[in-house]
Design a protein around this motif. Structure first.
Motif, PDB file in Angstrom:
ATOM      1  N   VAL A  12      55.329 130.248  34.927  1.00 63.00           N
ATOM      2  CA  VAL A  12      54.228 130.742  34.104  1.00 63.00           C
ATOM      3  C   VAL A  12      52.929 130.395  34.817  1.00 63.00           C
ATOM      4  CG1 VAL A  12      53.068 130.544  31.868  1.00 63.00           C
ATOM      5  CG2 VAL A  12      55.565 130.429  31.980  1.00 63.00           C
ATOM      6  N   ALA A  13      52.094 131.392  35.013  1.00 65.52           N
ATOM      7  CA  ALA A  13      50.800 131.150  35.653  1.00 65.52           C
ATOM      8  C   ALA A  13      49.959 130.228  34.772  1.00 65.52           C
ATOM      9  CB  ALA A  13      50.068 132.475  35.875  1.00 65.52           C
ATOM     10  N   GLU A  14      49.196 129.369  35.411  1.00 66.73           N
ATOM     11  CA  GLU A  14      48.366 128.417  34.663  1.00 66.73           C
ATOM     12  C   GLU A  14      47.442 129.137  33.689  1.00 66.73           C
ATOM     13  OE1 GLU A  14      46.492 125.820  37.512  1.00 66.73           O
ATOM     14  OE2 GLU A  14      48.417 125.212  38.344  1.00 66.73           O
ATOM     15  N   LYS A  15      46.950 130.308  34.086  1.00 63.36           N
ATOM     16  CA  LYS A  15      46.034 131.052  33.216  1.00 63.36           C
ATOM     17  C   LYS A  15      46.733 131.616  31.972  1.00 63.36           C
ATOM     18  CE  LYS A  15      46.445 135.508  35.590  1.00 63.36           C
ATOM     19  NZ  LYS A  15      47.230 136.144  34.551  1.00 63.36           N
ATOM     20  N   ASP A  16      48.084 131.658  31.998  1.00 62.55           N
ATOM     21  CA  ASP A  16      48.843 132.226  30.886  1.00 62.55           C
ATOM     22  C   ASP A  16      49.428 131.184  29.944  1.00 62.55           C
ATOM     23  OD1 ASP A  16      48.341 134.794  31.787  1.00 62.55           O
ATOM     24  OD2 ASP A  16      50.153 134.850  33.027  1.00 62.55           O
ATOM     25  N   ILE A  41      54.812 125.388  35.339  1.00 60.42           N
ATOM     26  CA  ILE A  41      53.413 125.768  35.129  1.00 60.42           C
ATOM     27  C   ILE A  41      52.615 125.111  36.244  1.00 60.42           C
ATOM     28  CG2 ILE A  41      51.486 125.786  33.503  1.00 60.42           C
ATOM     29  CD1 ILE A  41      53.619 125.155  31.296  1.00 60.42           C
ATOM     30  N   ALA A  42      52.596 125.756  37.378  1.00 62.16           N
ATOM     31  CA  ALA A  42      51.930 125.190  38.546  1.00 62.16           C
ATOM     32  C   ALA A  42      51.733 126.300  39.580  1.00 62.16           C
ATOM     33  CB  ALA A  42      52.748 124.047  39.128  1.00 62.16           C
ATOM     34  N   ASP A  43      50.551 126.844  39.610  1.00 62.37           N
ATOM     35  CA  ASP A  43      50.266 127.913  40.567  1.00 62.37           C
ATOM     36  C   ASP A  43      50.421 127.387  41.992  1.00 62.37           C
ATOM     37  OD1 ASP A  43      49.632 129.330  38.298  1.00 62.37           O
ATOM     38  OD2 ASP A  43      47.467 129.318  38.638  1.00 62.37           O
ATOM     39  N   GLY A  44      51.097 128.144  42.827  1.00 62.70           N
ATOM     40  CA  GLY A  44      51.226 127.801  44.237  1.00 62.70           C
ATOM     41  C   GLY A  44      52.160 126.643  44.539  1.00 62.70           C
ATOM     42  N   ILE A  45      52.998 126.261  43.620  1.00 65.10           N
ATOM     43  CA  ILE A  45      53.901 125.127  43.833  1.00 65.10           C
ATOM     44  C   ILE A  45      54.961 125.489  44.876  1.00 65.10           C
ATOM     45  CG2 ILE A  45      55.523 125.771  42.006  1.00 65.10           C
ATOM     46  CD1 ILE A  45      55.736 122.761  41.341  1.00 65.10           C
ATOM     47  N   ARG A  46      55.351 124.501  45.668  1.00 69.55           N
ATOM     48  CA  ARG A  46      56.441 124.662  46.632  1.00 69.55           C
ATOM     49  C   ARG A  46      57.649 123.945  46.057  1.00 69.55           C
ATOM     50  NH1 ARG A  46      54.747 122.890  52.344  1.00 69.55           N
ATOM     51  NH2 ARG A  46      56.731 123.896  52.798  1.00 69.55           N
ATOM     52  N   LEU A  47      58.638 124.693  45.651  1.00 71.81           N
ATOM     53  CA  LEU A  47      59.816 124.117  45.021  1.00 71.81           C
ATOM     54  C   LEU A  47      60.793 123.593  46.071  1.00 71.81           C
ATOM     55  CD1 LEU A  47      60.188 126.813  42.270  1.00 71.81           C
ATOM     56  CD2 LEU A  47      59.454 124.447  41.960  1.00 71.81           C
ATOM     57  N   PRO A  48      61.543 122.561  45.733  1.00 69.75           N
ATOM     58  CA  PRO A  48      62.442 121.956  46.723  1.00 69.75           C
ATOM     59  C   PRO A  48      63.617 122.870  47.081  1.00 69.75           C
ATOM     60  CG  PRO A  48      62.787 120.957  44.572  1.00 69.75           C
ATOM     61  CD  PRO A  48      61.600 121.867  44.449  1.00 69.75           C
ATOM     62  N   PHE A  49      63.979 122.842  48.338  1.00 73.76           N
ATOM     63  CA  PHE A  49      65.165 123.505  48.871  1.00 73.76           C
ATOM     64  C   PHE A  49      65.268 124.992  48.515  1.00 73.76           C
ATOM     65  CE2 PHE A  49      66.548 119.106  47.477  1.00 73.76           C
ATOM     66  CZ  PHE A  49      66.131 118.499  48.644  1.00 73.76           C
ATOM     67  N   PRO A  50      64.198 125.759  48.757  1.00 75.92           N
ATOM     68  CA  PRO A  50      64.240 127.186  48.387  1.00 75.92           C
ATOM     69  C   PRO A  50      65.306 127.975  49.153  1.00 75.92           C
ATOM     70  CG  PRO A  50      62.339 126.735  49.771  1.00 75.92           C
ATOM     71  CD  PRO A  50      62.967 125.402  49.444  1.00 75.92           C
ATOM     72  N   GLU A  51      65.755 127.433  50.297  1.00 77.85           N
ATOM     73  CA  GLU A  51      66.806 128.118  51.051  1.00 77.85           C
ATOM     74  C   GLU A  51      68.164 127.983  50.370  1.00 77.85           C
ATOM     75  OE1 GLU A  51      66.869 123.886  52.247  1.00 77.85           O
ATOM     76  OE2 GLU A  51      65.244 125.332  52.016  1.00 77.85           O
ATOM     77  N   PRO A  83      54.740 121.005  34.197  1.00 83.49           N
ATOM     78  CA  PRO A  83      53.447 121.271  34.832  1.00 83.49           C
ATOM     79  C   PRO A  83      53.368 120.542  36.173  1.00 83.49           C
ATOM     80  CG  PRO A  83      53.202 119.625  33.124  1.00 83.49           C
ATOM     81  CD  PRO A  83      54.638 120.077  33.083  1.00 83.49           C
ATOM     82  N   LEU A  84      52.393 120.923  36.972  1.00 83.47           N
ATOM     83  CA  LEU A  84      52.191 120.289  38.271  1.00 83.47           C
ATOM     84  C   LEU A  84      52.042 118.790  38.075  1.00 83.47           C
ATOM     85  CD1 LEU A  84      51.823 120.822  41.284  1.00 83.47           C
ATOM     86  CD2 LEU A  84      49.380 120.997  40.865  1.00 83.47           C
ATOM     87  N   GLY A  85      52.734 118.034  38.909  1.00 79.87           N
ATOM     88  CA  GLY A  85      52.711 116.580  38.792  1.00 79.87           C
ATOM     89  C   GLY A  85      51.968 115.935  39.938  1.00 79.87           C
ATOM     90  N   TRP A  86      52.372 114.746  40.298  1.00 79.35           N
ATOM     91  CA  TRP A  86      51.693 113.944  41.314  1.00 79.35           C
ATOM     92  C   TRP A  86      52.152 114.264  42.723  1.00 79.35           C
ATOM     93  CZ3 TRP A  86      55.359 111.213  43.921  1.00 79.35           C
ATOM     94  CH2 TRP A  86      56.555 110.975  43.255  1.00 79.35           C
ATOM     95  N   ALA A  87      53.129 115.153  42.859  1.00 73.36           N
ATOM     96  CA  ALA A  87      53.674 115.494  44.177  1.00 73.36           C
ATOM     97  C   ALA A  87      53.612 117.013  44.359  1.00 73.36           C
ATOM     98  CB  ALA A  87      55.113 115.005  44.258  1.00 73.36           C
TER      99      ALA A  87
END
Length: 125
Positions: free
Chosen positions: A54-58, A33-43, A10-14
């Protein structure tokens, strides 16, 4: 975590949680489980191939979602988790190696600095 198939992240402190990288390092499929999260190094990391979002609502449907993944593409996800390029990108090494996490952090910072200097140059003209 090392004995688990799925690891909840789930979404954490960062902006992204260290649990995600820990999961990958241990071979556990991250369940993000974190809507809109920016994951590291997507490139460099194809997150859709090594994790489940998984969407938070799900969250209430999580059991059924994971059962469906286990029945369909779990083997492919687990195989992708162990890909050398993914692991190298997410783990820190000493000394720094091209493509490891430290290298990506420094590369991203250098690109950001270069982008800012270009913007300054254009705005001064």
């Amino acid at each position: 975590m090392a004995r688990s198939v799925f690891c909840l992240c789930p979404l954490g402190w960062a902006p992204w949680s260290p649990r995600i990288v820990e999961s990958v390092a241990l071979g556990c499929v991250p369940v993000i489980i974190a809507d809109g999260i920016r994951l590291p190094f997507p490139e460099a990391v194809r997150w859709s191939q090594i994790s489940i979002s998984v969407a938070e609502k799900d969250v209430g449907k999580l059991g059924k979602i994971l059962e469906r993944v286990a029945a369909t593409n779990l083997t492919a996800i687990q195989k992708n988790l162990w890909t050398e390029s993914n692991r190298r990108t997410l783990l820190y090494t000493d000394p720094i190696q091209p493509g490891d996490a430290t290298w990506h952090v420094l590369d991203n910072l250098a690109r950001k600095r270069h982008h800012r200097s270009l913007r300054r140059r254009w705005s001064n003209q």
